[in-house]
Structures are given as C-alpha cells and as structure tokens.
Write an enzyme that holds these catalytic residues in place. Structure first.
Site, mmCIF file in Angstrom:
data_model
loop_
_atom_site.group_PDB
_atom_site.id
_atom_site.type_symbol
_atom_site.label_atom_id
_atom_site.label_comp_id
_atom_site.label_asym_id
_atom_site.label_seq_id
_atom_site.Cartn_x
_atom_site.Cartn_y
_atom_site.Cartn_z
ATOM 1 C CG ASN A 57 -1.965 -0.907 1.162
ATOM 2 O OD1 ASN A 57 -2.358 -1.194 0.240
ATOM 3 N ND2 ASN A 57 -2.698 -1.011 2.222
ATOM 4 C CE LYS B 168 4.302 -0.605 12.267
ATOM 5 N NZ LYS B 168 3.333 -0.161 11.379
ATOM 6 C CB VAL C 228 5.582 6.994 15.272
ATOM 7 C CG1 VAL C 228 4.796 7.154 16.579
ATOM 8 C CG2 VAL C 228 7.111 5.848 15.801
ATOM 9 N N GLY D 35 1.795 7.311 11.163
ATOM 10 C CA GLY D 35 1.432 7.639 9.945
ATOM 11 C C GLY D 35 1.849 9.056 9.540
ATOM 12 C CB ILE E 9 0.538 12.461 13.002
ATOM 13 C CG1 ILE E 9 -0.928 11.866 12.747
ATOM 14 C CG2 ILE E 9 0.479 13.490 14.065
ATOM 15 C CD1 ILE E 9 -1.482 11.205 14.135
ATOM 16 C CE LYS F 36 2.786 2.251 14.841
ATOM 17 N NZ LYS F 36 1.443 1.904 14.348
#
Lengths: 436, 436
Positions: B18, B108, B135, B137, B139, B208
């Site tokens: 993806n 991760k 960690v 995505g 953000i 994470k």
C-alpha cells in the site's frame, strides 16, 4: 562547515521581555542537556536590552544596550531576536545573516513583510533563519509544514493563532457578556495588551497567515496579501445565534489553495471571525490555546494543538530552533529556507468561495422571506438554512448560505440593506469548516 | 557535501505494498514539485518486490526481485525501505548506510530493536536515517519531538498510535458489541489483518512507544523495555462502566519520565488499555485516527492528531523524509540521529505510579465494602470512587483508586481475588490522563 565538536557556539539574545527572560533562564539551567543535543557547548555571549538599569535575572556583565555591537561580535554564532517590531530588528538580523551568523526569531510582523529579504541574506551565506516561535508559540507548525509535509501538497491551513481574541470569544460564549466588557476583562487578566489593536483587529493573525501561506504554498505572501477583519463587531447575540446552528464563533487564519474553474490555482489568505460547526476540531479550542488544522492531499487532515503564547512555551520553540541552528553550525548543513518556486497568484477575497451567516431585523409582515430569498436567487447564492425569530418590533431573520463567490455574498448583503422590509442587517459573519 | 544542484538524486524503493505503491505514484506525479523542493531532480531508480509477475502501476523495467543489487547501485542516493519485518530489511538498510546512502524507513518493528546499530552506521557515514512514518503515519511526531522540542525537557508522551485497536475500542463503545464480534467486523472492513496479534496484543503500539521514548528521553529504549498489555480482555461491560466514571477506554502508548523520591529519574514505557476521562484530548480520537499528546516542561501540553495509517498518509510522511534527505544530499549537512546521552534507566512497571479501575462481583451482604477497602488501606492505596451496583447474584462493586505504585495496586487485586466475599474480579484496567 565540517564537524567541529570542539568549538563553542556563542549565542546573542536581543530583547529580554517574557520570552527573552525565559530563553536566558533555560540556556543557563539546561546548559548540559543543550550541549549534549548540539554536540558542542552553547554559551550566552550577551543580552541586548533597552534599559540597563532594570533588575534582571542575568549576570550584569552580559547586558548591553548596544545590540549592533553584540551582533557584530566574532564569538557570536547565533542571534536570537526577541525584540519585536520592524526596526531595528530588521537591520540587526540582516547584518547578522550577512556576517554568517544563523538567526532565530519570533518576530511575525517582521517576517510577514521581509522574509524574502532575510531568507536571501541567509541563503547567500548558507546559514539558518528559523522562526518556529513566530506562529502558534510552542506548537510545532512551521517545521512540520516546511519539512514533514515537504513531499505533500497542502490544500488548506486553518488556525486559531491569536490567543487574545480566542480568549475573548471563548469568554463571550461562556458568559454571554458583550465584546467591550470582555475585552476589558481580558486586559485586567493580562490576556489583552493596553492597546489591543494588533490582536482584536486581526493584524497579528494576518501576519501569521502570511507566514503560514508562504510556507504551505511555496509562494511569497506578505501581510498586505491577507484579507483581514477583526472581532470588534462580534456581538454576544452572534454567539447565541451561532449555537442555534450548532456552531461557535472563532477568529480564523485561513490559507487556502483555490482551484479555479479554468484549472488555474491561486491562494487565498484571510483572517476573520467565522462560525464553525461545534463538531469541527477547532471549535473546542478555547481560551488562550492555539490550534492549526492542515489539510494535505496525501496526509489528509492533521491538527496541531497547544499553547500559542506565553514566555515558557514560546521560549521552548525558540530553543528548539536554536539547537537545530547550533547543530548545523557544528555538523554542517542547514535547514530549508524560503521556498517560492510555485509563485501562485493571490486570489482577491471577492473571488473566493465562502458561506455567509446573516442576521437581520425585519418588518413583521407576510412575504418578507420570499423577498429576501429573491435577492439571493438573483445573485445565484443559495440559502442553506433560515430561522425566523421574534415578532412585531423584534422580528428577526437569520440565514446561512451555501458556498458562492464572496462578492456575490456581499452583494446580497448590500441588497438586503437597501430593502424596505429589512430594517437592519445586524450581523454578517462567514461560515467555515463545513464540507459543502 | 557542498551544494550541487546539478546532480540527480536517485531513489530506490524496497517493497511495493500500500505505502510503496503510493510513494511510487507520488514520486512520478509530483516530480516537478519535488525537484523544486529538493533543489535537484529526483529519479526513481528501481522498486524491489517479491513477486515480479504481479501487475503494478510502475514501468516493468524499474522492478527487481533483487533488493540487494538495487541498494548497491552507484546511482542510488536514498533507499526507501517499506518491506517491513526484521530480515532482510535490517541488512539492506545497514549496507545502504555503510555505503553512504541515506535511508527512509517506516519499519517500526526494526527500529524498536535496532535503531542503535542503524544510527551508528548512519553517523559513521554522515548520512540520514529518517523514520517519521514509523510512528503515527502522516502525523508529524518524530521530527517535532527530535527537532522542535530539542530545547525543552519532555515529561510525558501519551498516544493512540494503533489504528486497529482504536477502531475496535471505538466501535465497541458505540455499538455495545463485544470484543470478538467487533474484531471480526474490523477484519471484514479491512481495519484488522488476518492475524491481528501484532495490533490487538499491543506489539505494534509497544514498538512505537519504544521509538517515541528513545527520542523523547535521549535514551535507548527497545521494545523489550516496554510493558505491554493488549485489548483482547476488554469487555463491552468495561466500556459501559467507564462511562459511569465519565471515561472511555483507549489503548495507550505511554512514555513517562519518572521522578523518584530520591531525585533520580527513570523512564517508564508502557502500553495497555486504560480508562481516560472524556474531557481528555485523547478521549475523542475515534476510529482509525491516531493522536499523540506531548507534555514538556516549557512547551506545556501539545497534541498532534491525524491519520495514523493507510497508503497515502504514510506515503506523505515517507516523502517528507525523502525530500529532507535529498536536500541534505544536495546542500550538505544532515538531520539529527539517535541521541542517547541521557541513558536513563528503565523503571519496571511495578515501581510506576498508576491508578486502577477494578470491577468485581461480590456477595450481596453487609460489610463487603469495608472488607474490600481494608485490603487497599493495608497496602497504602487510597480509593478515589466506588459504585455499588446490582443486587443478589448480580451484586457488583466498581472502584477507582488514587495514584500508588503499580505493584501495590496489583497486590490489592490479588488480595481481592483471595477474598471469600469477592466472587470474581471481572475486570482490571488502569486509569490515565488525570492530574491526581
């Protein structure tokens, strides 16, 4: 510009107000941590102040009232400018950059006018010009926009970036008090300055919008490009009415990529008080807090929230920049500077699609709504919701429109003001944060 | 390592799931923008995949099933590792770094074990190892913690960083369905993998937490240092009970600076489902969204919110890192690497002050509450709130304690389980996000 962990990084601080005093305190108290993070010792070379006589928490021999001489010192590698205002800050920063010193500043008014000039000076000497603290205090917004989103396409940045106005609007919403009383209260509590013009008339928020738009859209945007309206005409009645539409009122700084019907893109940067739905993430940002919502093509919607002002939070942002600038001095390299390659045109507010909330006193007689609606239809503005309230002398009509060019919306308002059956247009605000 | 805008930056992508597919798409579609932002053209040299026969949206000649050969190419400057898992990713990244290539990874699990080894290899060759996408995505969390807060002292990082478990807990809260049914539904909707163990048992969140704790506290923290509990024992009854205490249940990754009574500091990194007050900013983070709250000494409380998974959001973070690594290749310099100077010890969960929520079935007779309370008093754990519910065979006692070392709390639970009048301890969760 190669690794040199033996050198000491000399720092000059210009200005010792709330933020400057905190920066000086942390430089002292966290010297060990800062050295470990930078990879070399960091030493405060001096602090420029206006009044040498004022008692301050710093060794007297570090104080000077000659900022130019401090900036010129050979042992100063980084200048931290916290004096504010255009002059003499502009000249001092330029001189520092031209002499190969990196600069950290929180001066939004200066950046909103002169980032181009200053960034060019920094680029010429391959030094850093960092300004995380200029927008939204401690909240990392500049670095995420400039670096984390460097591979994405930003569509919109919308933020509450002025604590004073957010405190006032939150308090009006909570207490029902009117604007004047709440402003006075904010002044008593230290949330508004003696002359609150820069905050309440949106100048501060507009400077920040210019900075954010420049970064987000890789285009030079100055404060003059930002459409600006303040909060002084917001009434307690507006906040009550907003609630009836499940909304609240916030002063927003909005930077938007506008996609024209011809496929051309432009930028809208604007500041005004607007209704936003209570379900919007910015609606629950209250008091002196700040928040910025970024919408990007791939990242989707991101929100950054925290304390947007105050000595310690702003000092945190300043010192983060200072550590990064110092690291670059030690290890070589530099952070990204101004990026203006996209050079998008600025869309005038008239052309920007907006939604309006309009509250008016009307004659209590049949047919008024049809007449009012007719004025909107004529200008291809469609009405999303209407409330009729009161009766007799107190008959009121409150309506919310769908999206249409701002010019068409404001022409509808002008037409309403000319109608005999509309006694008074009491309030006009825009509506933001909705999908339709 | 000096400015060289004439060079082309070659990029190798390892893995085309993806995220990889989105990275390849954006590299192609945004080539012009990326070139302007990097200061040099960026070219995709190849994509390593497992199955060459599978149809993919990329020129066939760019595909290879030999990642080692791709990484070794002289015209590859940056390796983007998106294959996941420890091997062969670990060896490929090491080889890339040792050969002077910068690496961007979203891996991760690998980072939670081997950041030390990889960061050392990067430091030796003065290249970048970036991992914002590992960690939360899209953000930005890694860069703000590492750079924006470089001048501050982080006290706590608490986040919802696993979308699968947050989707399940949100859905259980909304529908009242139990864990098993909701997990099955999440699988059908694509929010849970065929083998959901890594998500629901907290391994993903723990990796994470290790990454976040390492950065926040300048200490090497690995997944093994993280106390980990999953959500599989959370019941719909817990969510109902949580509401009665004005709370909801979230799987939290918590990284905390623990201040010992002797003045010594240690680090707690832990993952478990916990009650948090509905007024806490993380309480309203629902569905597959992620959010991270950072509390720092000077910045105060910051929150970062957005999409924590998915192809496009994760690709946004990967490309932000890639642009920064490419800029450094063009302009010289590099971003910060691992910082472990603080070397704080890890606090065992037993020593960490926590609060408990305990739900139990009790005998419906007088004196049970007094008996139960006695067990808490014995261990110096004080009770903050109690609810007695039901009667007869369905008599229940639900209580929430004040802060005390986790060992004392769990000893209270063990004692309750031994009491004749406590028929069953049905649920034990911790309570987080309160000040007391």
């Amino acid at each position: 510009m190669t690794d040199n962990p033996d050198r000491t990084i000399g720092v000059a601080v210009l200005g010792m107000g709330n933020v400057g005093a905190e920066v000086v305190r942390i430089l002292d108290e966290s010297a060990g941590d800062l050295q470990s993070r930078v990879g070399a010792p960091v030493e405060l070379r001096g602090v420029a102040v206006r009044d040498l006589g004022k008692p301050r928490k710093v060794a007297q021999e570090l104080l000077t009232d000659d900022p130019a001489a401090l900036v010129a010192r050979d042992d100063v590698d980084i200048v931290v400018e916290l004096m504010g205002g255009i002059d003499p800050a502009r000249g001092l920063i330029r001189t520092a950059l031209e002499n190969g010193k990196s600069v950290v500043t929180a001066n939004k008014a200066l950046l909103a006018e002169y980032t181009g000039e200053l960034a060019t000076a920094a680029a010429n000497r391959k030094v850093d010009l960092y300004f995380e603290a200029a927008v939204a205090g401690a909240i990392p917004v500049v670095r995420p926009l400039m670096q984390s989103l460097a591979g994405d396409t930003v569509e919109r940045v919308a933020g509450i970036v002025n604590g004073t106005t957010n405190f006032i609007l939150s308090a009006m919403d909570e207490t029902g008090a009117d604007y004047g009383d709440t402003l006075a209260e904010a002044g008593r509590l230290g949330y508004a300055e003696a002359d609150p013009t820069a905050d309440v008339e949106g100048y501060d928020a507009a400077a920040k919008a210019a900075i954010l738009a420049s970064i987000a859209f890789h285009t030079r945007v100055t404060a003059a490009d930002v459409h600006r309206e303040g909060i002084s005409s917001v009434t307690s009645a507006d906040l009550v009415a907003a609630k009836k539409f499940d909304c609240t009122v916030k002063l927003l700084s909005i930077c938007e990529r506008v996609h024209g019907t011809d496929g051309r893109q432009s930028i809208s940067a604007r500041v005004y008080p607007a209704l936003i739905p209570l379900s919007h993430p910015l609606a629950s940002v209250n008091g002196a807090f700040n928040a910025v919502v970024v919408e990007a093509e791939n990242a989707g919607r991101l929100m950054f929230y925290g304390q947007g002002a105050g000595g310690s939070p702003t000092a945190s942002a300043v010192l983060g920049d200072m550590v990064m600038a110092a690291r670059n001095k030690v290890h070589g390299g530099r952070g990204p500077l101004e990026s203006t390659y996209a050079s998008l045109p600025i869309a005038p507010i008239d052309d920007v699609p907006t939604r309006y909330y309009i509250s008016m006193k009307v004659a209590d007689k049949p047919g008024v709504l049809a007449q009012v609606a007719g004025e909107f239809t004529k200008r291809s503005v469609s009405i999303a919701a209407v409330r009729q309230e009161g009766a007799g002398d107190d008959a009121r009509l409150i309506l919310v429109t769908h999206r249409a060019p701002d010019r068409a919306q404001s022409e509808c308002v002008a037409a309403l003001e000319d109608m005999d059956s509309v006694l008074k247009v009491s309030s006009v605000l825009r509506l933001e944060g909705t999908d339709d």
